[in-house]
Design an enzyme around this catalytic site. Structure first.
Site, PDB file in Angstrom:
ATOM      1  N   ASP A  47       0.679  -1.121  -0.047  1.00 23.12           N
ATOM      2  CA  ASP A  47       0.178   0.035  -0.138  1.00 23.12           C
ATOM      3  C   ASP A  47       0.817   1.377  -0.118  1.00 23.12           C
ATOM      4  OD1 ASP A  47       0.883  -0.316   2.634  1.00 23.12           O
ATOM      5  OD2 ASP A  47      -1.093   0.179   3.412  1.00 23.12           O
ATOM      6  N   SER A  48       2.149   1.015   0.131  1.00 17.71           N
ATOM      7  CA  SER A  48       3.177   2.121  -0.262  1.00 17.71           C
ATOM      8  C   SER A  48       2.902   2.642  -1.398  1.00 17.71           C
ATOM      9  CB  SER A  48       4.712   1.402  -0.036  1.00 17.71           C
ATOM     10  OG  SER A  48       4.724   0.591  -0.751  1.00 17.71           O
ATOM     11  N   ASP A  86      -0.937  -6.231   0.080  1.00 19.13           N
ATOM     12  CA  ASP A  86      -1.205  -5.596   1.074  1.00 19.13           C
ATOM     13  C   ASP A  86      -2.742  -5.526   1.309  1.00 19.13           C
ATOM     14  OD1 ASP A  86       0.848  -5.171   2.952  1.00 19.13           O
ATOM     15  OD2 ASP A  86       1.459  -3.232   1.946  1.00 19.13           O
ATOM     16  N   LYS A 116      -0.718  -9.504   2.992  1.00 16.51           N
ATOM     17  CA  LYS A 116       0.044  -8.977   4.291  1.00 16.51           C
ATOM     18  C   LYS A 116      -0.844  -8.182   4.873  1.00 16.51           C
ATOM     19  CE  LYS A 116       3.394  -5.769   3.853  1.00 16.51           C
ATOM     20  NZ  LYS A 116       3.120  -4.730   4.618  1.00 16.51           N
ATOM     21  N   GLU A 118      -1.201  -5.253   8.528  1.00 17.12           N
ATOM     22  CA  GLU A 118      -0.375  -4.539   9.671  1.00 17.12           C
ATOM     23  C   GLU A 118      -1.098  -5.039  10.685  1.00 17.12           C
ATOM     24  OE1 GLU A 118       0.386  -0.471   8.956  1.00 17.12           O
ATOM     25  OE2 GLU A 118       1.043  -0.425   6.980  1.00 17.12           O
ATOM     26  N   GLU A 185       9.160  -4.032  10.686  1.00 17.19           N
ATOM     27  CA  GLU A 185       9.630  -2.634   9.968  1.00 17.19           C
ATOM     28  C   GLU A 185      10.083  -1.828  11.215  1.00 17.19           C
ATOM     29  OE1 GLU A 185       7.006  -0.861   7.195  1.00 17.19           O
ATOM     30  OE2 GLU A 185       8.048   0.971   7.019  1.00 17.19           O
TER      31      GLU A 185
HETATM   32  O1  KIV Z   1       3.645  -0.765   1.490  1.00 14.01           O
HETATM   33  C1  KIV Z   1       4.984  -1.569   1.594  1.00 14.01           C
HETATM   34  O2  KIV Z   1       5.459  -1.368   0.486  1.00 14.01           O
HETATM   35  C2  KIV Z   1       5.314  -2.408   2.716  1.00 14.01           C
HETATM   36  C3  KIV Z   1       6.677  -2.550   2.770  1.00 14.01           C
HETATM   37  C4  KIV Z   1       7.624  -1.324   2.780  1.00 14.01           C
HETATM   38  C5  KIV Z   1       7.002  -3.470   3.730  1.00 14.01           C
HETATM   39  O3  KIV Z   1       4.639  -2.658   3.832  1.00 14.01           O
END
Ligand code: KIV
Length: 287
Positions: A47-48, A86, A116, A118, A185
């Protein structure tokens, strides 16, 4: 599945044999192709993308539809790496049922092989539920970028004893719930090492020191596409930004000096007078 495709079992083998694991973000098909050529183990549709691609200050506005859109693009270009996506902000915090549906969409509609999430012990019930329904989950603890407002910025976590204990408890809860990997992280290197030693599944660090089982970076950071300064934990291994800028300047100059396109880059008149069909982009033999 391609014969050289990465799987969860192979990732576990890598941990057991002390072989480092690489994970890199990808948001589109061309980047996915590069990751495949480089034999990166895991492609992460992070989600970056809200920050790196969409240019916002944090990841909170990213939607399920956007994650699905980017996952499909990555799927189209990927050949080999395991595809993890994510779950974006509020796609899993409202109810387990909604979270389950959204995780399933990333697999069914997006083509991701795992999600993934969080969060720490508070999401262990959800992790158990997803893994029981055959949706593999990667945990993400330590600095959780979705907590940017709670933290008052993106801040290293686990430096004081209380926060360190909390992160260790989160790791234990997620491992027990069935994650097949843990992203760590922005935590002290000693904590990264401690979690890695107690974890039967791979840990993948970003700002968690050199002793995790693998490392993850954002593609734009490692390729040199992110304007300086980079976060302390990132390194630009290339200068793709400079290369692209040089190409743009040369294109502009060639157009202004009328040296582009040349006759070899132009079409001859067709005898029939009909407009030739557009060539496919992957096959440019269109003379
Ligand atoms: O959103 C993302 O790119 C991430 C990584 C930096 C681990 O969670």
């Amino acid at each position: 599945m391609a014969p050289n495709a990465m799987t969860i079992d192979l990732l576990l083998d890598r941990k057991q044999n002390g072989l480092p694991i690489t994970m890199v973000t990808a948001y589109d098909a061309p980047t996915a192709r590069l990751l495949s050529q480089a034999k990166i183990d895991i492609a992460l549709v992070g989600d970056s993308l809200g920050m790196v691609v969409q240019g916002k200050d944090n990841t909170l506005h990213v939607t399920m539809e956007e994650m699905l859109y980017h996952t499909r693009m990555v799927r189209n270009g990927l050949d080999g790496p395991l595809l993890v996506t994510d779950m974006p902000f509020l796609s899993y915090q409202i109810s387990e049922e909604e979270a389950h549906r959204n995780a399933g969409r990333l697999i069914k509609e997006g083509g991701a092989q795992a999600v993934k999430i969080e969060g720490g012990s508070e999401i262990s019930g959800l992790v158990r539920r997803l893994t029981l329904s055959m949706i593999p989950v990667v945990g993400h603890i330590g600095m959780k970028p979705m907590g940017v407002h709670q933290m008052g910025g993106f801040k290293v976590q686990g430096r004081d004893p209380g926060s360190r204990r909390e992160i260790l408890a989160d790791a234990r809860a997620l491992l027990e719930a069935g994650v097949f990997a843990l992203v760590l992280e922005a935590i002290p290197a000693s904590l990264g090492r401690e979690i890695t030693r107690m974890s039967p599944v791979p840990t993948i660090g970003i700002g968690a020191g050199p002793d995790t089982d693998g490392q993850v970076l954002v593609f734009h950071d490692l390729a040199g596409l992110t304007p300086a300064p980079l976060p302390r934990f990132a390194r630009a291994f290339g200068n793709a930004g400079e290369v692209a800028l040089r190409a743009l300047l040369e294109f502009k100059s060639a157009v202004e000096q009328k040296t582009f396109p040349s006759s070899g880059e132009s079409y001859a008149e067709e005898k029939t007078g009909r407009h030739p069909p557009s060539p496919p982009r992957t096959n440019r033999k269109d003379n």
